[in-house]
Design an enzyme around this catalytic site. Structure first.
Site, PDB file in Angstrom:
ATOM      1  N   PRO A   1     -16.348  14.426   2.450  1.00  0.00           N
ATOM      2  CA  PRO A   1     -16.490  15.747   3.073  1.00  0.00           C
ATOM      3  C   PRO A   1     -15.775  15.828   4.415  1.00  0.00           C
ATOM      4  CG  PRO A   1     -18.602  14.946   2.265  1.00  0.00           C
ATOM      5  CD  PRO A   1     -17.644  13.796   2.178  1.00  0.00           C
ATOM      6  N   CYS A   2     -15.215  16.989   4.711  1.00  0.00           N
ATOM      7  CA  CYS A   2     -14.544  17.219   5.985  1.00  0.00           C
ATOM      8  C   CYS A   2     -15.571  17.692   6.990  1.00  0.00           C
ATOM      9  CB  CYS A   2     -13.445  18.265   5.834  1.00  0.00           C
ATOM     10  SG  CYS A   2     -12.554  18.601   7.364  1.00  0.00           S
ATOM     11  N   GLN A   3     -15.811  16.876   7.999  1.00  0.00           N
ATOM     12  CA  GLN A   3     -16.847  17.206   8.962  1.00  0.00           C
ATOM     13  C   GLN A   3     -16.376  16.910  10.378  1.00  0.00           C
ATOM     14  OE1 GLN A   3     -19.727  14.717   6.921  1.00  0.00           O
ATOM     15  NE2 GLN A   3     -20.796  16.529   6.201  1.00  0.00           N
TER      16      GLN A   3
ATOM     17  N   ASN B   1      -8.753  14.577   1.416  1.00  0.00           N
ATOM     18  CA  ASN B   1      -9.514  15.539   2.203  1.00  0.00           C
ATOM     19  C   ASN B   1      -8.734  16.840   2.290  1.00  0.00           C
ATOM     20  OD1 ASN B   1     -11.291  16.678   4.343  1.00  0.00           O
ATOM     21  ND2 ASN B   1     -11.984  14.559   4.544  1.00  0.00           N
TER      22      ASN B   1
END
Length: 431
Positions: free
Chosen positions: A85-87, A128
Site C-alpha cells: 500500500p502507498c502510505q 506501487n
C-alpha cells in the site's frame, strides 16, 4: 537444470505476482509462502481466492505486523515480491533513539524491511502507484528517498521504472512504479561494479555511465525499452544521508520515473518509452455479447443520466474544512469508453455508477465491463476470481462487486512476467 528460486509473496491479493512469475518459469520460480490480510474486514475474500488457487503453499492470513521475526527467519526465500500500500513513510526517532513511524500509516513498508532484515533475500520485485515518487506534496520525493536509504542500509541496490502497461502491449493504461532490488553481493551487482569501475563510489558519480545502464544494461531497459534521451534534459543525482531521520526531515532532491540507486547515491532521469509495441484495444478483450448477462447492461434512464453527468464537465462550489468556499472544476470525458483504445486505469470502484467506471456502448447498448473483462485488463486467466475457499473449506462463488474490487487492487501480470523473464537472464548470467 536451473536452481529453484523460492519466493515469499507479501500483500499477495489474489496472486498477481505469482501468476506473472509462474507464467515466466513455473519450475524455476516457486512461491512457497504468501501473506494476505485485509484489515478491518471480517471476510478475507482475497486470501480465500488465493488459497483456492494455491493450496500447495504456506498461505498466511494474518496481519503482517504479527508475523514474528522467527517466522520470517524460517523462510529461505531467494526473492520477495509484493505490491504494498502507498502510505506515509516519514520517520522519527524515539526518546530511546530508535527509529519509529510518525503515526500508523507508514508501518507496512517497514514490515517489508523487517522481512528483508530477517530473510536476506537475493532479490525483491515490488510495485506501487507512480505518485509515490512525488510524495508527499510538500516535500516531493521524500518517501521514495527514505525507501532507497532503507535498502541501502541493508546493502541492497534499487533500480526503478514507472511502466504504463499499454506502452508495452497491454490492454490497460495503467501506470505503476516497479522496483528491482538486489543484494550487493550477488553476481549481478559485482558485474555492475566491475563494468562501471566502481564509479558509483567516486564522488563525481559519472552519470554518463549510468545512462548506459539505464538505457541498455538494466533489467527494465532490456524488457521495457525507452528512448535513450532525457525528456527536456531532466535528470538528477543525489547522495543520500546516512541518517534516515535526516532524509525524512530535510530531503530536497528530485526523483524522476527511471533511476538506479547504488551505494547510497542515485541517478534518476525522466524517460519515455520507444513505443515499439502496439497496445491491445479495449474492444479486443471483450467477451462475446451473447455471453454478457443482462445485469451488466444499463437501461435505467436515471443511471444513464447519472453517467452522463459524472463524465461531463462541471464546476461545483464547495466549502473547505476551514470554512472558505471555492470552485471545484472537472473536465469532460468521452460519453463512453473508446473501444479502439486500451482501457483506462481500473480502480476498486469499478462496476459502480462512478466517473472512473468503464462505461461501454457496444452495438448501441450501454453496459459495464464484466468480471472476466476486468480480469483480462489485468491479464489474469478468465474467471480467476470466480471462486474462493472459505475458512471451513467450502468452495463458494465470489460476488461480482468483490471481483471488481480485487482487479482494481491488482497489477498487470504480463508486466510481472516480463520482469521475471529478465530476472532469469540475470540469474543465469546473461546480463
Amino acid at each position: 537444470m536451473s536452481k529453484q528460486f523460492n519466493i515469499l509473496e507479501l500483500f499477495a491479493g489474489v496472486g498477481g505476482f505469482r501468476v506473472g512469475f509462474e507464467n515466466s518459469n513455473e519450475s524455476m520460480f516457486k512461491t512457497k509462502w504468501a501473506n494476505q490480510w485485509e484489515p478491518a474486514k471480517k471476510s478475507q475474500d482475497a486470501f480465500e481466492v488465493y488459497d483456492y488457487h494455491y493450496p500447495d503453499s504456506m498461505n498466511i492470513n494474518e496481519n503482517i505486523e504479527e508475523i514474528s521475526d522467527e517466522a520470517f527467519q524460517s523462510m529461505d526465500a531467494d526473492i520477495i515480491v509484493g505490491g504494498f500500500p502507498c502510505q506515509d513513510y516519514s520517520v522519527a526517532r524515539s526518546k530511546k533513539n530508535e527509529l519509529g513511524i510518525q503515526g500508523k500509516k507508514g508501518v507496512l513498508f517497514w514490515e517489508i524491511i523487517r522481512a528483508v532484515t530477517q530473510i536476506k533475500p537475493k532479490y525483491l520485485v515490488l510495485e506501487n502507484v507512480d505518485r509515490l515518487l512525488k510524495a508527499p506534496s510538500k516535500q516531493r520525493g521524500r518517501d521514495f528517498a527514505i525507501m532507497l536509504a532503507a535498502f541501502n542500509d541493508l546493502n541492497y541496490s534499487v533500480e526503478w521504472r514507472v511502466i504504463n502497461a499499454a506502452n508495452y502491449g497491454g490492454s490497460q493504461r495503467r501506470r505503476r512504479v516497479f522496483f528491482f532490488v538486489y543484494r550487493n553481493d550477488t553476481d549481478f551487482a559485482k558485474k555492475i561494479d566491475k563494468e562501471f569501475e566502481n564509479k558509483e563510489l567516486d564522488l563525481t558519480f559519472d552519470s554518463q555511465l549510468y545512462d548506459d545502464y539505464i538505457f541498455t544494461k538494466g533489467l527494465f531497459a532490456r524488457q521495457f525499452p525507452i528512448v535513450p534521451l532525457a525528456v527536456k534534459n531532466r535528470h538528477a543525482t543525489y547522495t543520500l544521508s546516512n541518517d534516515i531521520v535526516d532524509i525524512s526531515d530535510n530531503f530536497i532532491g528530485t526523483v524522476w520515473n527511471t533511476g538506479i540507486m547504488r551505494h547510497g547515491r542515485y541517478f534518476t532521469i525522466d524517460t519515455v518509452p520507444t513505443m515499439e509495441e502496439n497496445p491491445v484495444a479495449l474492444g479486443e478483450i471483450l467477451v462475446s455479447e451473447e455471453e454478457v448477462s443482462e445485469k451488466y447492461f444499463i437501461t435505467d434512464q436515471m443511471k444513464l443520466e447519472k453517467f452522463k453527468y459524472l463524465r461531463g464537465s462541471k464546476k461545483i462550489e464547495r466549502t473547505s474544512v476551514e470554512g472558505h468556499t471555492y470552485i471545484y472544476s472537472e473536465g469532460s470525458m468521452a460519453p463512453t469508453d473508446d473501444l479502439s483504445l486500451p482501457g483506462r486505469t481500473m480502480l476498486t470502484s469499478e462496476g459502480t455508477v462512478n466517473r472512473s467506471t468503464h462505461f461501454l456502448n457496444v452495438n448501441g447498448k450501454y453496459r459495464l465491463i464484466t468480471p472476466i473483462e476486468a480480469e483480462r485488463l489485468q491479464e489474469f486467466p478468465d474467471d480467476w476470481t470466480k471462486y474462493k475457499k472459505t475458512s471451513t473449506g467450502e468452495i463458494v462463488e465470489v460476488p461480482d462487486r468483490m471481483r471488481m474490487f480485487f482487479m482494481g487492487n491488482a497489477l498487470v501480470t504480463g508486466i510481472v512476467k516480463r520482469i521475471a523473464d529478465e530476472l532469469q537472464n540475470i540469474i543465469n548470467g546473461d546480463i
